[in-house]
Design an enzyme around this catalytic site. Structure first.
Site, PDB file in Angstrom:
ATOM      1  N   ALA A  54      14.371  10.774  -2.163  1.00 15.52           N
ATOM      2  CA  ALA A  54      15.798  10.459  -2.272  1.00 15.52           C
ATOM      3  C   ALA A  54      16.709  11.687  -2.221  1.00 15.52           C
ATOM      4  CB  ALA A  54      16.067   9.690  -3.567  1.00 15.52           C
ATOM      5  N   TYR A  55      16.160  12.881  -2.316  1.00 14.48           N
ATOM      6  CA  TYR A  55      16.999  14.076  -2.282  1.00 14.48           C
ATOM      7  C   TYR A  55      17.551  14.272  -0.869  1.00 14.48           C
ATOM      8  CZ  TYR A  55      14.913  15.357  -6.806  1.00 14.48           C
ATOM      9  OH  TYR A  55      14.495  15.372  -8.126  1.00 14.48           O
ATOM     10  N   SER A  56      18.858  14.084  -0.760  1.00 16.19           N
ATOM     11  CA  SER A  56      19.550  14.195   0.530  1.00 16.19           C
ATOM     12  C   SER A  56      18.913  13.291   1.582  1.00 16.19           C
ATOM     13  CB  SER A  56      19.588  15.649   1.016  1.00 16.19           C
ATOM     14  OG  SER A  56      20.357  16.457   0.148  1.00 16.19           O
ATOM     15  N   GLY A  57      18.479  12.107   1.153  1.00 15.18           N
ATOM     16  CA  GLY A  57      17.935  11.126   2.088  1.00 15.18           C
ATOM     17  C   GLY A  57      16.710  11.586   2.847  1.00 15.18           C
ATOM     18  N   LYS A  80       8.400  12.415  -5.079  1.00 14.03           N
ATOM     19  CA  LYS A  80       8.640  11.206  -5.867  1.00 14.03           C
ATOM     20  C   LYS A  80       9.083  10.064  -4.957  1.00 14.03           C
ATOM     21  CE  LYS A  80      10.949  14.196  -9.248  1.00 14.03           C
ATOM     22  NZ  LYS A  80      11.480  15.120  -8.233  1.00 14.03           N
TER      23      LYS A  80
END
Length: 339
Positions: A54-57, A80
């Protein structure tokens, strides 16, 4: 740099770990900047890199993959899943359906054939422990992950998952990744005693309390940190909880000065001093940020400094409890606590 055993895995990890949330558009970093930070972190003794889909898609994973190319086997690589990846309702959570797909996507972005630690980013109340642990165990047996862990789980969910693994003869979570800092000490009450009981490794995120403990936020100064630009409500000192944090920061700064430490050394030294904590996750956006945090790698706080911290923020106390990510759903949704 100090090295510790990650729970009961036998894997040796650095007491400071590199968090990659700021890599990509969240931190406005380029690939060149990310590679420079990763290079310097490794040179400084860090051997753990932690990212997430999910970090910056997904951009963070792609950047990490390029930065570690050719030396992947020398690193403990963690990522994750479970936070939403787009609007599709099944592209999130911890179902078998999504975890199998999400891991393949992460491996592709990272450019590797396995990760060392795969973590459930948040507890998913819609999915049973058996479903999630069964999927993770199968992925482990397939060689795509070496270990798996949880992140920001309430203490009772950590216990439930351990019992579910035992009951269904599945592999178990071997790590937990909670938020922990001088200003947010709530996990000392329930989570850390549970991780010690079950022998889980602990990778503590936000040890600088989103920048409150970086030394950049002080009384009389404008708050202009990167985090404050997109989360202004967490830094508005007209809000009582933020005022309490600023008051604590001023008192902590005096403790640090008297001990001959920077605020960053005080903050990171506090987190890594707890016997339940394996590593503190730092999330530098620039090389200067990284260098100031690496300077705390060997910081050992004396008993009198730790006692002084306890008088400012008492053990087990969160100064901003409403910002916790492990609140039971029924406290947030009235429909879950009313007939």
């Amino acid at each position: 740099m100090q090295y510790r055993t990650l729970g009961r895995t036998g894997v040796q990890v650095s007491s400071l770990a590199l968090g990659a949330m700021n890599f990509g558009r969240i931190g406005r970093t380029t690939q060149e900047e990310v590679t420079a930070v990763v290079d310097a972190a490794i040179d400084g003794g860090i051997n753990v890199i932690d990212t997430a889909d999910a970090y910056s898609g997904g951009e963070s994973e792609e950047m990490v993959g390029k930065a570690i190319a050719g030396r992947r086997d020398d690193l403990v690589l963690a990522t994750k899943a479970t936070l939403p990846m787009g609007d599709e309702r099944n592209h999130r959570g911890s179902s078998r359906r999504w975890l199998v797909t999400s891991l393949d996507n992460s491996l592709r972005r990272l450019g590797v054939d396995h990760v060392d630690l795969y973590q459930i980013h948040r507890w998913d109340p819609t999915t049973s422990d058996e479903e999630t642990l069964s999927a993770l165990t199968d992925l482990q047996r397939a060689g795509k992950i070496r270990y798996f862990g949880s992140s920001t789980f309430p203490a009772y969910r950590i216990v439930q998952a351990q019992w579910a693994a035992r009951e269904h003869h599945l592999s178990r979570y071997v790590t937990e990744q909670p938020s922990y800092s001088i200003l947010q000490r709530g996990i000392e009450t329930h989570v850390l005693p549970v991780t010690e009981e079950y022998g889980l490794g602990v990778l503590a995120w936000s040890p600088l309390a989103s920048g409150w403990l970086s030394g950049a936020i002080r009384e009389g100064r404008d708050i202009a940190t990167s985090r404050s630009t997109f989360m202004p409500q967490r830094f508005d000192t007209a809000i009582p909880s933020n005022r309490a944090r600023l008051d604590a920061v001023e008192r902590l700064a005096a403790v640090a000065d008297e001990a001959g430490l920077t605020m960053i050394q005080l903050a990171l030294g506090f987190v890594t001093a707890h016997p339940a904590v394996t590593s503190a996750l730092i999330g530098p956006r620039t090389l200067d940020h990284l260098r100031s945090q690496l300077a705390a790698a060997d910081t050992v706080l004396t008993a009198d400094v730790l006692d002084a911290i306890d008088t400012i923020v008492a053990p087990g106390v969160d100064l901003a409890a409403h910002e916790k990510n492990d609140t039971p759903p029924a406290l947030l949704d009235p429909a879950l606590r009313r007939r």
